[in-house]
Structure formats: C-alpha cells, structure tokens
Design an enzyme around this catalytic site. Structure first.
Site, PDB file in Angstrom:
ATOM      1  N   CYS A 132      -7.590  -9.703   1.601  1.00  0.00           N
ATOM      2  CA  CYS A 132      -6.817  -8.475   1.937  1.00  0.00           C
ATOM      3  C   CYS A 132      -5.324  -8.748   1.885  1.00  0.00           C
ATOM      4  CB  CYS A 132      -7.365  -7.882   3.268  1.00  0.00           C
ATOM      5  SG  CYS A 132      -6.496  -6.288   3.474  1.00  0.00           S
ATOM      6  N   THR A 134      -3.281  -6.130   2.552  1.00  0.00           N
ATOM      7  CA  THR A 134      -2.587  -4.738   3.343  1.00  0.00           C
ATOM      8  C   THR A 134      -1.571  -5.285   4.305  1.00  0.00           C
ATOM      9  OG1 THR A 134      -4.900  -3.642   3.260  1.00  0.00           O
ATOM     10  CG2 THR A 134      -3.262  -2.711   4.489  1.00  0.00           C
TER      11      THR A 134
END
Length: 232
Positions: A132, A134
């Site tokens: 990830c 993010t």
C-alpha cells in the site's frame, strides 16, 4: 492484491474453510469456468468490485451467471466519500440477500455509516499493507491496531463485523488483530510468492522471484514456497 486473490488460491483455501476475496480482473467467462470446475469453492469466495458504473455492471453480470456466490467485496483504497456510501446503498438494494463487505476505513464513525448504509462487514485498514502506498502518496493513514480496536467497538454495537485488512507479517500480527476485536483477518503479503499466486517465476542472483506486471510498474515477489498448496 491481484496476484494473491486468485481462483487457484481459492481452490486451496476452501479446503480449509478459509475465504478468498477474488481479485477484480477476472472476466465473466473466467468466473463461469471456475464455477464449473470448482463448484465446491463458491461458498468460500467473494466477487470483488470497485465503485464505478462499469464495476457494478461487471459484478452484477458475474453474480447473475454464478448465483451460488453470496458474498460481495466492495474494495476501495479510501472509503471516506459520499459516492462510496451511495454505492453501498445501491448494491444493497440490488442484492438484498447477499453479504456485503465494504471498505477500507479506519474510524468508528465511518464504520457506523457503512453498516447503516447496508454493509454487513467493514474492511478496516488505510496504509498498513505491504504494497500500500497511501501513506507515502497522500500522507493519510492510521495505526492498524488502534483502528481495529475503535472500529470493532462501533461495528459490534450495530451487530456488524469487521475485517482487519493489512499490516500482518507474522502469525503474531493475526493474533493481535483478533485480540483487538476483529472478526476476520485479511492476508495478502503472507501468501504472496506461493504457487497459487499469479506471476511468472524467474530467478535472479540465485533467488526465485515471481514477476507480475502491474500497470506501468513491475513488481517482484520472493517465492516463499514451491509446493502445490500453500500448506504443503
């Protein structure tokens, strides 16, 4: 993870009553073939979908063609949008008898909003996953253990459930997620590199890797096991 949520993985996991969220990139014909070859697995899989119009159409066609599948996984990186809430309501209205998993979110208020909008199980986790980006791309994230504790309390108050999604690198992390109140734990990286995952096996510097082309970037995943099953 589109390299882990494969039909091959589901065929093995279902033998142990474990659940697989199938990735979004299989076609309708792929699903029909899987249903024909592995009907015993269909109660242990979910159709994954984004929140776009095309996503809804594709998901609907799969569920109509394979009615034995009763689980839906609405999967977006950031569930904090009015559009996603409305999409959950739309899917609930169209599929009133299915079990809907939706996320990802990390706060009790949003867990409550999604449950009241029709979701049964909320996916919890923004940023902790091994692939990830993010947190680095947007500066948004939440410590996973804290998120699970907060979200589990909110979900259980409404008789809903949560899945802790991301951040597990060893069995102890799974135990901590359950201890914090998670009803389910989703694993990706811990199963990556196995025979059942997508990707071509190559060798570099004496180390076996699985090669997977993702958009415009190439990902290498170390091959952790070369057996026919993930438990071999």
């Amino acid at each position: 993870m589109d390299t882990v949520g494969t039909f091959e993985m589901a065929a093995v996991m279902s033998q142990h009553s474990m659940f697989t969220a199938i990735h979004k990139h299989y076609t309708l014909d792929d699903w029909k073939l899987f249903a024909t070859d592995h009907p015993e697995c269909l109660q242990h899989v979910a159709v994954s979908s984004g929140s776009g119009k095309h996503d809804l159409e594709k998901m609907s066609s799969i569920l109509e063609a394979v009615p034995q599948v009763k689980f839906i996984c609405l999967d977006v990186a950031n569930g904090y949008s009015e559009h996603f809430v409305e999409f959950v309501k739309l899917v609930r209205a169209r599929f009133p008898e299915h079990t809907i998993m939706a996320g990802n979110v990390v706060t009790g208020e949003m867990v409550e909003e999604l449950i009241l909008s029709g979701a049964d199980i909320i996916k919890v986790g923004v940023g902790p996953g091994s692939v990830c980006t993010t947190r680095t791309k947007t500066g948004v994230g939440y410590p996973q253990l804290s998120a699970v504790i907060e979200c589990a309390d909110s979900a259980h108050g409404l008789k809903g459930h949560i899945i802790s999604d991301g951040g597990c690198t060893c069995p102890g992390d799974v135990a901590k997620a359950f201890g914090a109140g998670a009803d389910f734990v989703m694993l990706g990286g811990m199963f990556s590199g196995h025979t059942e995952c997508a990707g071509e096996v190559i060798e570099r510097d004496g180390q076996k890797l699985k090669l997977k082309e993702l958009s415009k970037r190439t990902t290498f995943i170390r091959v952790t096991q070369q057996h026919n099953t993930v438990f071999g």
